[in-house]
Every structure is written in C-alpha cells, then in structure tokens.
Design a protein around this motif. Structure first.
Motif, PDB file in Angstrom:
ATOM      1  N   GLY A   1       0.739  -1.083   0.025  1.00  0.00           N
ATOM      2  CA  GLY A   1       0.121  -0.057   0.120  1.00  0.00           C
ATOM      3  C   GLY A   1       0.958   1.316  -0.184  1.00  0.00           C
ATOM      4  N   ARG A   2       0.216   2.480  -0.102  1.00  0.00           N
ATOM      5  CA  ARG A   2       0.999   3.605  -0.410  1.00  0.00           C
ATOM      6  C   ARG A   2       1.596   3.970   0.887  1.00  0.00           C
ATOM      7  NH1 ARG A   2      -2.148   8.657  -0.465  1.00  0.00           N
ATOM      8  NH2 ARG A   2      -3.586   7.822   0.951  1.00  0.00           N
TER       9      ARG A   2
ATOM     10  N   ASP B   1      -6.252   0.156   0.018  1.00  0.00           N
ATOM     11  CA  ASP B   1      -4.954   0.578   0.101  1.00  0.00           C
ATOM     12  C   ASP B   1      -4.618   0.263   1.460  1.00  0.00           C
ATOM     13  OD1 ASP B   1      -2.669   1.995   0.286  1.00  0.00           O
ATOM     14  OD2 ASP B   1      -3.507   3.848   0.640  1.00  0.00           O
ATOM     15  N   GLU B   2      -4.018  -0.896   1.546  1.00  0.00           N
ATOM     16  CA  GLU B   2      -3.598  -1.561   2.845  1.00  0.00           C
ATOM     17  C   GLU B   2      -2.154  -1.967   2.932  1.00  0.00           C
ATOM     18  OE1 GLU B   2      -5.826  -5.105   1.868  1.00  0.00           O
ATOM     19  OE2 GLU B   2      -7.803  -3.895   2.168  1.00  0.00           O
ATOM     20  N   ASP B   3      -1.591  -2.416   3.952  1.00  0.00           N
ATOM     21  CA  ASP B   3      -0.067  -2.560   3.944  1.00  0.00           C
ATOM     22  C   ASP B   3       0.363  -3.293   3.011  1.00  0.00           C
ATOM     23  OD1 ASP B   3       0.245  -0.675   6.202  1.00  0.00           O
ATOM     24  OD2 ASP B   3       0.604  -2.224   7.503  1.00  0.00           O
TER      25      ASP B   3
ATOM     26  N   ARG C   1      -1.409  -4.414   0.106  1.00  0.00           N
ATOM     27  CA  ARG C   1      -1.841  -4.340  -1.240  1.00  0.00           C
ATOM     28  C   ARG C   1      -2.450  -2.994  -1.402  1.00  0.00           C
ATOM     29  NH1 ARG C   1      -6.572  -7.952  -4.291  1.00  0.00           N
ATOM     30  NH2 ARG C   1      -7.881  -7.181  -2.837  1.00  0.00           N
ATOM     31  N   TYR C   2      -2.308  -2.498  -2.685  1.00  0.00           N
ATOM     32  CA  TYR C   2      -3.145  -1.487  -3.004  1.00  0.00           C
ATOM     33  C   TYR C   2      -3.533  -1.990  -4.509  1.00  0.00           C
ATOM     34  CZ  TYR C   2      -4.015   2.856  -5.414  1.00  0.00           C
ATOM     35  OH  TYR C   2      -4.697   3.923  -5.967  1.00  0.00           O
TER      36      TYR C   2
END
Length: 200
Positions: A147-148, A186-188, A190-191
């Motif tokens: 993720g971002r 938007d997770e740690d 996976r985006y």
C-alpha cells in the motif's frame, strides 16, 4: 521519481537485471489482483507497463489458451528480462508507451497496471488512452503489492494529500478519463483500484 519517459526508461533500465530478485515474494499478490480483475476465458487483456512480466502468467491462466495477453513496456531491458524469465510465452511483448498504444479502439476487455499510476506523465490523458483501447464495460486494475503508506516508508517518505493514488484524487482522474472507480483498497500488503470503462 520523474514521470518523464526518458528518465523512467533510464531508472528501470539499470534495475531490470535484478528487479525480480529484489521482490521475490510478490507472486501471490499479483495472482490475487489478477483474480479480482474478473477476466474470463477468451478475454483480451493488456498488462500496461508490464516490466519483467510478473503478472503475465496469471493473466494468461485467467484468459486461457483462446485469450489474448499483451505486455507493453517502454523499457527494453525490462522486456528482455521478461523474455529471459520465460514470460514471453504467456504474452505478446510490445515495446510501447501507454500514452500511445499500438492497439485499435475497443480491442481489449481489460487492462492491468502494476505500479503504473505513479509513473504516468499525463495521468488523465494516459488513463484516457487506456480507456480508448478497452471496450465499454471493460475493466481496469491499478495494483501495487504494498500500500501507499508502506511504499512511502520503504522510500523514507510520507504520504501527501496530492498523491494521485489517494482515493479522491484517483477517482477524479478516472472520472475525467472515461472510467468509473468500482473498488479501492489501500492496505499495508496491497493497493488495488478497480474501475470500469464507462459506456458513453
């Protein structure tokens, strides 16, 4: 990093040879994102900015032997690594800029773009070009295996409000280029933003 095509080519060109070894555990995340794209046997799909082609085998598996998989990238060294890794067997590899794709309008059912969105020189214009080559009702997946926040931390930076990948900014860019945002994560680990090509 710059979004200038020449600088992008230089950046990725010198990193191509060891790119896959730097990120050896991303395979399952790519496969999961491809599954979320909802491809069917016989579909035609483009991996835009395919790099070393890590998404190409799961894309081929999703569309089957009657489907079409195209991997496009503007860095010759990345395409060479995709060939060296045997991923050219899963797709037709094309040296091309996503801003000017050598494809007819409406030719595709879907586009997959891993790590693509932050390298677009003209985000709305380039997203419009991706919309051009996809049939109405076709899908777009914008993906990154982290993720971002995790990506920013990896590079010693913080997330900023003007980040194009932030949901409000991305929704606006997609709306202005023929897409409608369907889902956003938007997770740690996976985006993933999923969009559909509007029918108008």
């Amino acid at each position: 990093m710059s979004d200038d095509p020449t600088q992008i080519r230089e950046f990725f060109g010198i990193r191509a040879a060891d790119w896959d070894s730097r990120f050896p555990d991303d395979g399952p995340a790519y496969a999961a994102a491809v599954a979320d794209l909802g491809l069917r046997p016989g579909d035609a799909v483009l991996d835009a900015g395919c790099g070393t082609g890590r998404a190409l085998p799961p894309l081929r598996e999703a569309v089957g032997p009657t489907g079409t998989v195209i991997g496009a990238d503007l860095t010759p060294e990345m395409l060479a690594e995709a060939e060296r890794a045997g991923r050219g067997e899963a797709a037709a590899l094309v040296f091309a800029d996503v801003a000017r794709l050598p494809l007819r309008s409406g030719a595709l059912d879907a586009v997959f773009g891993a790590g693509l969105i932050s390298h677009l020189a003209d985000p709305e214009g380039d997203l419009r070009e991706l919309a051009r080559v996809v049939r109405p009702g076709g899908r777009l997946a914008l993906f990154h295996p982290i993720g971002r926040a995790a990506l920013a931390a990896r590079h010693g930076r913080r997330i900023t409000d003007d980040d194009l990948r932030a949901e409000p900014n991305l929704r606006k860019a997609l709306d202005g280029s023929g897409w409608e945002l369907l889902g956003y994560a938007d997770e740690d680990d996976r985006y993933l933003a999923l969009a559909v090509r509007r029918t108008e």
